[in-house]
Design a protein around this motif. Structure first.
Motif, mmCIF file in Angstrom:
data_model
loop_
_atom_site.group_PDB
_atom_site.id
_atom_site.type_symbol
_atom_site.label_atom_id
_atom_site.label_comp_id
_atom_site.label_asym_id
_atom_site.label_seq_id
_atom_site.Cartn_x
_atom_site.Cartn_y
_atom_site.Cartn_z
ATOM 1 N N ASP A 49 0.771 -1.163 -0.012
ATOM 2 C CA ASP A 49 -0.061 0.003 0.017
ATOM 3 C C ASP A 49 0.821 1.187 0.069
ATOM 4 N N GLU A 50 0.305 2.331 -0.274
ATOM 5 C CA GLU A 50 0.966 3.740 -0.517
ATOM 6 C C GLU A 50 1.824 3.798 0.965
ATOM 7 N N ASP A 51 1.406 3.622 1.930
ATOM 8 C CA ASP A 51 2.379 4.053 3.358
ATOM 9 C C ASP A 51 3.411 3.289 3.250
ATOM 10 N N HIS A 240 4.685 7.130 10.574
ATOM 11 C CA HIS A 240 4.621 8.232 9.641
ATOM 12 C C HIS A 240 5.416 9.611 10.182
ATOM 13 N N LEU A 241 6.853 9.317 9.488
ATOM 14 C CA LEU A 241 7.879 9.976 9.933
ATOM 15 C C LEU A 241 7.895 11.562 9.428
ATOM 16 N N TYR A 270 7.343 9.944 -2.611
ATOM 17 C CA TYR A 270 7.208 11.306 -2.198
ATOM 18 C C TYR A 270 6.957 12.118 -3.483
ATOM 19 N N GLY A 271 7.000 11.804 -4.523
ATOM 20 C CA GLY A 271 7.015 12.875 -5.725
ATOM 21 C C GLY A 271 7.871 13.764 -5.846
ATOM 22 N N LYS A 272 7.462 14.851 -6.226
ATOM 23 C CA LYS A 272 8.690 16.128 -6.251
ATOM 24 C C LYS A 272 9.091 16.361 -4.865
ATOM 25 N N LEU A 273 10.433 16.374 -4.622
ATOM 26 C CA LEU A 273 11.111 16.233 -3.523
ATOM 27 C C LEU A 273 12.202 16.968 -3.287
ATOM 28 N N THR A 314 1.978 15.179 -5.753
ATOM 29 C CA THR A 314 2.590 14.301 -6.663
ATOM 30 C C THR A 314 3.150 13.002 -6.174
ATOM 31 N N GLY A 315 3.385 11.946 -6.672
ATOM 32 C CA GLY A 315 3.936 10.814 -6.095
ATOM 33 C C GLY A 315 2.800 10.018 -5.441
ATOM 34 N N LEU A 316 3.012 9.128 -4.245
ATOM 35 C CA LEU A 316 1.875 8.539 -3.723
ATOM 36 C C LEU A 316 0.918 9.485 -2.558
#
Length: 402
Positions: A49-51, A240-241, A270-273, A314-316
Motif C-alpha cells: 500500500d502507499e504508506d 509516519h515520519l 514522495y513525488g517531487k521532493l 505528486t507521488g503516492l
C-alpha cells in the motif's frame, strides 16, 4: 504474541542459516536493493500500500541491516531498520516472499565517561570512545554557548551521561545526550536534557541553537508524526515520519531553516521532493510538491522563509498537501517539537522540576568525575543472541565485518 512468534521462528531458523550484516550504501534505493539481491519486486514493493511504499524511501545510508540465507544461498529473511523503533521485515514462506514492518527489539543503556582534555573535545572523545557520534553530540550541544578554541585548556575535564540503544548486541542508532559538563578555565559548564525534550544550561535557559518556522503558512495539520503504531483494523505496524500540512494546490512552501539543497527531483513515493541540509546535523524534507521554485537546484543555498516550491499531490498522495520531515543525524524526529518554539527560560513549576532533574544529574556527574569513570568499550561479539529460551540463548555467529 505475534512479534514473539516471528522472532522465535527467526531465531530457530538460524541453526541452518547464515546471517550477515551489511551497511546500506549511499545512493542505494529499496528497489535497487531488491534487484541486486534477486528478490521479487511485485510482492515486496508494487503490491504494497502507499504508506508502506513511502516507508521504503525512509531507509537512510549507513544503517546496518541483516540478511539470513539458507544453505543453498537463497535469502530467507531480511531485517532493515527504518528508525530506532521500526524495521522492514522481508521473509520467505513456502517459496513466496512477504513484506511487513515490525518493532525493533532493542535494549537501552545509560552510560557515562569522563576524560581530561589533551587536544580538543571532539578529537579526545573519538580517541577515548572510537565514536564519532558521541563526539558530535557533545560538541554540537555546546556549540552555541561556549568557545572551545578560545577558552579551553589542556587538562580541563569533561563528562558525559547518555543513553545508547543496543540491537543484536551492538550500539544502534544515535546516542541521546542526557547531561554533560565541561570545565573551562576552572569554571564548570553544564547542559541537561529536560523532560520537554529540549536542552537547558544550569540557569534553566534553553540553549538549542537551531529553530524552525512553519513551512506552509496557515495550513492545517492533517497527519502527525509517529515512529510506530499498530493499526487496529489493518493489523499492521505503521509509521509516519513527518507532519502533513493540508493546503490548496500551489500554496507556497517556505524553507523551514537556512541551508543547502542536497536533493531536488522526482521520486516514486514522495513525488517531487526537496531535501535541505542545515547546521548541527539537521535536514528537512519537503514532499509531494507540484513544482519547484524556478532556478533552484542541488547545491543551492536557501534562507529561512525563502520560497522553495509549491504544494501539490505528486507521488503516492491522495490529495494536495506537504509532507514535512525533520531529521537530525539521519534520525527522524517530530517537527512539532521544534517548529515554532522560541528560546525560553523556564519558570514556575517547570523550573522547579528542572532544578530537581539538574540536581540528580549534577550528583551523578560529580561521582563519575571522582571515580574517573572510563568509557566501557563493547567488544565485537563472537555471537549474538536473537532469542532467549529461559536462560538459554539461541544464537548464531554474526559476520565479523558488521
Amino acid at each position: 504474541m505475534r512479534q514473539f512468534f516471528i522472532f522465535f521462528i527467526f531465531a530457530t531458523s538460524l541453526f541452518g542459516a547464515q546471517v550477515e550484516t551489511y551497511r546500506w550504501s549511499n545512493g542505494e534505493t529499496y528497489l535497487m536493493f531488491l534487484e541486486k539481491n534477486s528478490l521479487p519486486l511485485k510482492p515486496l514493493y508494487y503490491n504494497l500500500d502507499e504508506d508502506e511504499q513511502q516507508l521504503t524511501e525512509e531507509i537512510y545510508s549507513g544503517i546496518h541491516y541483516q540478511i539470513s540465507k539458507e544453505k543453498n544461498g537463497e535469502i530467507s529473511q531480511v531485517f532493515i531498520p527504518l528508525n530506532d523503533e521500526l524495521q522492514i521485515h522481508i521473509y520467505k514462506n513456502n517459496a513466496e516472499y512477504f513484506f511487513e514492518t515490525l518493532p525493533i527489539i532493542s535494549e537501552t543503556r545509560v552510560e557515562a565517561f569522563t576524560l581530561q582534555i589533551e587536544h580538543s573535545p571532539y578529537l579526545d572523545i573519538i580517541k577515548e570512545t572510537g565514536s564519532v557520534k558521541l563526539a558530535t553530540i557533545f560538541v554540537s550541544s555546546f556549540k552555541h554557548s561556549l568557545n572551545f578554541k578560545r577558552d579551553l585548556r589542556k587538562g580541563d575535564t569533561l563528562a558525559m551521561i547518555y543513553e545508547q540503544k543496543y540491537r543484536l548486541g551492538k550500539p544502534f542508532s544515535m546516542p541521546t545526550l542526557k547531561a554533560a559538563m565541561i570545565e573551562m578555565r576552572g569554571k564548570k559548564h553544564y547542559i541537561y536534557l529536560n523532560d520537554d525534550g529540549r536542552f537547558y544550561n544550569e540557569d534553566a535557559k534553553e540553549i538549542e541553537g537551531f529553530l524552525l518556522g512553519n513551512p506552509v503558512r496557515g495550513a492545517r495539520i492533517s497527519s502527525r508524526f509517529t515512529k510506530r503504531r499498530f493499526h487496529p483494523v489493518l493489523k499492521k505496524y505503521r509509521a509516519h515520519l513527518g507532519v502533513d500540512y493540508a493546503a490548496s494546490r500551489g500554496t507556497p512552501i517556505a524553507a523551514a531553516g537556512s541551508g543547502r539543497v542536497v536533493f531536488i527531483g522526482q521520486t516514486r513515493g514522495y513525488g517531487k521532493l526537496i531535501k535541505v541540509q542545515h547546521e548541527d546535523g539537521y535536514m528537512t524534507l519537503y514532499a509531494h510538491q507540484s513544482s519547484f521554485r524556478k532556478g533552484l537546484r542541488k547545491g543551492s543555498y536557501v534562507k529561512k522563509g525563502q520560497i522553495i516550491g509549491y504544494v501539490g499531490s505528486t507521488g503516492l498522495s491522495t490529495g494536495p498537501h506537504l509532507h514535512f520531515g525533520l531529521y537530525k543525524n539521519n534520525r527522524a524526529i517530530d517537527p512539532l517539537r521544534v517548529v515554532q518554539v522560541a528560546t525560553k527560560k523556564l519558570s514556575g513549576k517547570e523550573k522547579t522540576a528542572f532544578l530537581q532533574l539538574k540536581s540528580n544529574y549534577d550528583e551523578s556527574i560529580n561521582l563519575h568525575i571522582a571515580n574517573e569513570t572510563k568509557y566501557a568499550r563493547v567488544g565485537t561479539p563472537q555471537s549474538v543472541c536473537y532469542f532467549y529460551n529461559g536462560e538459554l540463548c539461541v544464537q548464531d555467529k554474526l559476520d565479523s565485518d558488521s
